[in-house]
Design a protein around this motif. Sequence first.
Motif, PDB file in Angstrom:
ATOM      1  N   ASP A  24       0.631  -0.970   0.042  1.00 45.58           N
ATOM      2  CA  ASP A  24       0.092   0.056  -0.092  1.00 45.58           C
ATOM      3  C   ASP A  24       0.944   1.190   0.038  1.00 45.58           C
ATOM      4  O   ASP A  24       1.723   1.291   1.029  1.00 45.58           O
ATOM      5  N   LEU A  25       0.721   2.018  -1.087  1.00 50.77           N
ATOM      6  CA  LEU A  25       1.813   3.044  -1.220  1.00 50.77           C
ATOM      7  C   LEU A  25       1.099   4.285  -0.487  1.00 50.77           C
ATOM      8  O   LEU A  25       1.932   5.591  -0.643  1.00 50.77           O
ATOM      9  N   GLY A  26       0.020   4.532  -0.087  1.00 52.14           N
ATOM     10  CA  GLY A  26      -0.620   5.617   0.537  1.00 52.14           C
ATOM     11  C   GLY A  26      -1.586   6.345  -0.636  1.00 52.14           C
ATOM     12  O   GLY A  26      -1.151   6.193  -2.090  1.00 52.14           O
ATOM     13  N   ASP A  27      -2.280   7.167  -0.285  1.00 55.97           N
ATOM     14  CA  ASP A  27      -2.893   8.373  -1.277  1.00 55.97           C
ATOM     15  C   ASP A  27      -3.808   7.536  -2.041  1.00 55.97           C
ATOM     16  O   ASP A  27      -3.848   7.883  -3.202  1.00 55.97           O
ATOM     17  N   GLY A  28      -4.081   6.316  -1.687  1.00 55.71           N
ATOM     18  CA  GLY A  28      -5.038   5.626  -2.678  1.00 55.71           C
ATOM     19  C   GLY A  28      -4.499   4.842  -3.765  1.00 55.71           C
ATOM     20  O   GLY A  28      -5.059   4.228  -4.577  1.00 55.71           O
ATOM     21  N   PHE A  29      -3.120   4.805  -3.640  1.00 54.22           N
ATOM     22  CA  PHE A  29      -2.406   3.800  -4.490  1.00 54.22           C
ATOM     23  C   PHE A  29      -1.922   2.537  -3.914  1.00 54.22           C
ATOM     24  O   PHE A  29      -1.455   2.649  -2.628  1.00 54.22           O
ATOM     25  N   VAL A  30      -1.712   1.374  -4.616  1.00 57.05           N
ATOM     26  CA  VAL A  30      -1.115   0.151  -4.401  1.00 57.05           C
ATOM     27  C   VAL A  30      -0.358  -0.231  -5.345  1.00 57.05           C
ATOM     28  O   VAL A  30      -0.305   0.245  -6.431  1.00 57.05           O
ATOM     29  N   ARG A  31       0.545  -1.245  -4.891  1.00 60.10           N
ATOM     30  CA  ARG A  31       1.387  -1.953  -5.904  1.00 60.10           C
ATOM     31  C   ARG A  31       0.853  -3.347  -5.772  1.00 60.10           C
ATOM     32  O   ARG A  31       0.919  -4.027  -5.015  1.00 60.10           O
ATOM     33  N   PHE A  99       4.361   5.815 -12.432  1.00 54.54           N
ATOM     34  CA  PHE A  99       4.781   5.141 -13.786  1.00 54.54           C
ATOM     35  C   PHE A  99       5.519   3.951 -13.620  1.00 54.54           C
ATOM     36  O   PHE A  99       6.493   3.306 -14.515  1.00 54.54           O
ATOM     37  N   GLU A 100       5.589   3.342 -12.331  1.00 53.76           N
ATOM     38  CA  GLU A 100       6.369   2.095 -12.051  1.00 53.76           C
ATOM     39  C   GLU A 100       5.321   1.002 -12.536  1.00 53.76           C
ATOM     40  O   GLU A 100       4.132   1.393 -12.377  1.00 53.76           O
ATOM     41  N   PRO A 101       5.839  -0.382 -12.485  1.00 52.96           N
ATOM     42  CA  PRO A 101       5.045  -1.478 -12.708  1.00 52.96           C
ATOM     43  C   PRO A 101       4.428  -1.882 -11.805  1.00 52.96           C
ATOM     44  O   PRO A 101       4.377  -1.618 -10.491  1.00 52.96           O
ATOM     45  N   ARG A 102       2.944  -2.184 -12.112  1.00 53.88           N
ATOM     46  CA  ARG A 102       1.902  -2.819 -11.244  1.00 53.88           C
ATOM     47  C   ARG A 102       1.437  -1.643 -10.218  1.00 53.88           C
ATOM     48  O   ARG A 102       0.623  -2.154  -9.306  1.00 53.88           O
ATOM     49  N   VAL A 103       1.656  -0.414 -10.406  1.00 54.58           N
ATOM     50  CA  VAL A 103       1.056   0.573  -9.513  1.00 54.58           C
ATOM     51  C   VAL A 103      -0.216   1.096  -9.900  1.00 54.58           C
ATOM     52  O   VAL A 103      -0.242   1.361 -11.306  1.00 54.58           O
ATOM     53  N   THR A 104      -1.227   1.158  -9.426  1.00 56.46           N
ATOM     54  CA  THR A 104      -2.730   1.522  -9.711  1.00 56.46           C
ATOM     55  C   THR A 104      -3.219   2.013  -8.459  1.00 56.46           C
ATOM     56  O   THR A 104      -2.835   1.947  -7.324  1.00 56.46           O
ATOM     57  N   SER A 105      -4.538   2.683  -8.810  1.00 54.40           N
ATOM     58  CA  SER A 105      -5.455   2.998  -7.490  1.00 54.40           C
ATOM     59  C   SER A 105      -5.823   1.861  -6.846  1.00 54.40           C
ATOM     60  O   SER A 105      -5.710   0.678  -7.516  1.00 54.40           O
ATOM     61  N   LYS A 106      -6.415   2.026  -5.764  1.00 51.77           N
ATOM     62  CA  LYS A 106      -6.914   0.701  -4.903  1.00 51.77           C
ATOM     63  C   LYS A 106      -7.968   0.083  -5.735  1.00 51.77           C
ATOM     64  O   LYS A 106      -8.673   0.538  -6.467  1.00 51.77           O
ATOM     65  N   LEU A 107      -8.054  -1.237  -5.768  1.00 53.77           N
ATOM     66  CA  LEU A 107      -8.644  -2.101  -6.815  1.00 53.77           C
ATOM     67  C   LEU A 107     -10.214  -1.953  -6.817  1.00 53.77           C
ATOM     68  O   LEU A 107     -10.945  -2.131  -7.573  1.00 53.77           O
TER      69      LEU A 107
END
Length: 361
Positions: A24-31, A99-107
């Motif tokens: 969980d990267l924070g700010d609503g983003f995950v890897r 822009f990194e692999p597999r990073v997106t907003s939460k599912l």
Amino acid sequence: MADSSLANFIDTVCGESHLRVEADLGDGFVRLRSSEAERRQAAQDIRSSEDILIELLRNARDAGARHIFVATQKTEGRRLITIVDDGAGIPALQQERIFEPRVTSKLDTAHMDKWGMHGRGMALYSIAVNAETARVASSARGLGASIAVETDTERLGEKTDQSTFPRFEREASGSFAMRGPKNLLRTAAEFALEHRDQCSVFFGTPVEVAAALYAFAIATTSPAARAFPADRAAVPLVKRLALTATPDALADECAEMALPFSSRSARRIMDGTIEPPAPLIDRLRDESFPSATPARPHTRRKGGDSRGLRLAEADVEALRESAARSVEALADRYFLEAVGRPEVSVGADAIRITVPIRKMS
């Protein structure tokens, strides 16, 4: 989208449910957790400039944008595509990570649309590995985003014909179908049509899009806010041009949003000699059904300034209907009858509604 569809997607991409998220990267983003083979496949998902554009449009939509401005130009074999929107924005700590692999907003924010499954940030890695540069030009939490992508058109192809505007044509069956090369214009038009109830899409060169942003900013910012501007950094991107007082300042502000053009062009925007493009859905209607399209109201201020108000077509129609009902209520009293459809003319300092009438004999 049904919960089962999302679950199936997650299982396909990420394996068992306990493997869905790696971090969980924070700010609503995950890897996401995925295999090396899946990461390599992501690099093959972008095959043209048109592929990049549709993914950027979907990214803006998934960020909750209501207005999306698409600027594009080709210079010496390089294609620049810039998207400016009024969505959720990208916090500073995430502007390189997305822009990194597999990073997106939460599912749970992913969408299923006609192009497949998508979540904010989901395709930006694929874009980055196929582009010469891909970056967040300007953004902050809650203030929208400007994302700029530059490609080498020799390495990443695109349709040769980029000037033909799509249009609807009647088929033998009587139904209508969109025709025209599947270029950037048509890609954006198909997206605008698909999401016409969610957002408005504007399309043009950087200077044309800047004119649209300027007109939008002036129309949605009060005179007091323009005269006594707040901290620029706290103003949404799509409204910042209202705070610029000189052509140089306007050109500099646009350059920060990856909309490059000269101060001379900026002066023409402020003078109103560069007409801002209408929303793509309106242009699509005008191109396809010109005989059914009423004359567009002139929106320029006295003296040639283009900072007049622009109303959405739905609001114009509501005004027409309201005027027609009002005249109908008076008609019998004054022995009148309406003989035409009310017309709405929008200016910088007034909205004028004209209802053609005649005296009943």
